[in-house]
Design a protein around this motif. Structure first.
Motif, PDB file in Angstrom:
ATOM      1  N   LEU A 271     -44.696 -21.007  23.548  1.00  0.00           N
ATOM      2  CA  LEU A 271     -45.660 -20.751  24.623  1.00  0.00           C
ATOM      3  C   LEU A 271     -44.976 -20.796  25.983  1.00  0.00           C
TER       4      LEU A 271
ATOM      5  N   CYS B 299     -52.433 -18.070  20.952  1.00  0.00           N
ATOM      6  CA  CYS B 299     -52.505 -18.869  19.727  1.00  0.00           C
ATOM      7  C   CYS B 299     -53.576 -18.360  18.769  1.00  0.00           C
TER       8      CYS B 299
ATOM      9  N   VAL C 181     -47.194 -27.326  17.020  1.00  0.00           N
ATOM     10  CA  VAL C 181     -47.760 -25.987  16.856  1.00  0.00           C
ATOM     11  C   VAL C 181     -49.208 -25.987  17.335  1.00  0.00           C
ATOM     12  N   VAL C 182     -49.522 -25.054  18.218  1.00  0.00           N
ATOM     13  CA  VAL C 182     -50.850 -24.951  18.819  1.00  0.00           C
ATOM     14  C   VAL C 182     -51.626 -23.857  18.105  1.00  0.00           C
ATOM     15  N   VAL C 183     -52.853 -24.184  17.684  1.00  0.00           N
ATOM     16  CA  VAL C 183     -53.703 -23.261  16.940  1.00  0.00           C
ATOM     17  C   VAL C 183     -55.042 -23.175  17.646  1.00  0.00           C
ATOM     18  N   THR C 184     -55.522 -21.958  17.893  1.00  0.00           N
ATOM     19  CA  THR C 184     -56.829 -21.774  18.515  1.00  0.00           C
ATOM     20  C   THR C 184     -57.925 -22.125  17.520  1.00  0.00           C
TER      21      THR C 184
ATOM     22  N   PRO D 204     -50.363 -18.980  15.373  1.00  0.00           N
ATOM     23  CA  PRO D 204     -50.017 -20.297  15.910  1.00  0.00           C
ATOM     24  C   PRO D 204     -48.669 -20.231  16.621  1.00  0.00           C
ATOM     25  N   GLN D 205     -48.571 -20.939  17.734  1.00  0.00           N
ATOM     26  CA  GLN D 205     -47.350 -20.916  18.548  1.00  0.00           C
ATOM     27  C   GLN D 205     -46.894 -22.349  18.811  1.00  0.00           C
ATOM     28  N   SER D 206     -45.594 -22.554  18.833  1.00  0.00           N
ATOM     29  CA  SER D 206     -45.080 -23.872  19.214  1.00  0.00           C
ATOM     30  C   SER D 206     -45.152 -24.000  20.738  1.00  0.00           C
TER      31      SER D 206
ATOM     32  N   VAL E 154     -58.335 -25.661  21.269  1.00  0.00           N
ATOM     33  CA  VAL E 154     -57.170 -25.557  20.390  1.00  0.00           C
ATOM     34  C   VAL E 154     -56.972 -26.908  19.715  1.00  0.00           C
TER      35      VAL E 154
END
Length: 131
Positions: free
Chosen positions: A80, A70, A43-46, A74-76, A104
């Motif tokens: 994305l 993100c 999971v990508v988080v800004t 949050p996006q996997s 990120v």
């Protein structure tokens, strides 16, 4: 050339999409320093300090898109790739760049083995109801 009237374009059609673009987006790279943690469910988080990624001239439009997507939620890596219509390998490299630039960070979902057992949760709920 064939006599089909399409000239040099007879090898391509509208559905073919970009031929070299993913390779060009990653500048030929297929890995990044942070790739060891970037599987499909990562999971990508800004980062909160990533205010205006568009102001950074070293970032591609795809980098900026990832930071912005993100930021909202949050996006996997898989999400994305689907949202940006890019191959997963390209998204991994781009996310790796953003991790390196500290725009990120990547987290992992809690593995099912580490989640509490359903029967324990029921016992806790029943115990709370009994209070």
């Amino acid at each position: 050339m064939s006599g089909d009237g399409q000239g040099r374009n007879h090898w391509f059609d509208d559905e073919a999409g970009p031929v070299v673009r993913p390779y060009a987006m990653t500048r030929g790279r297929t890995t990044s320093a942070a790739q060891h943690r970037l599987d499909l469910i990562a999971v990508v988080v800004t980062e909160s300090h990533a205010d205006d990624p568009e102001a950074d001239q070293t970032l591609s439009p795809e980098h900026v898109d990832i930071v912005e997507l993100c930021r909202d939620a949050p996006q996997s890596v898989a999400e994305l790739a689907a949202e940006l219509d890019l191959p997963v390998g390209v998204v991994r490299v781009l996310v790796g760049d953003l991790v390196h630039e500290e725009l990120v960070h990547v987290t992992r979902p809690v593995p099912p083995a580490e989640l509490p057992d359903e029967s324990i949760l029921r016992d806790v709920i029943n115990g709370l109801r009994a209070l």
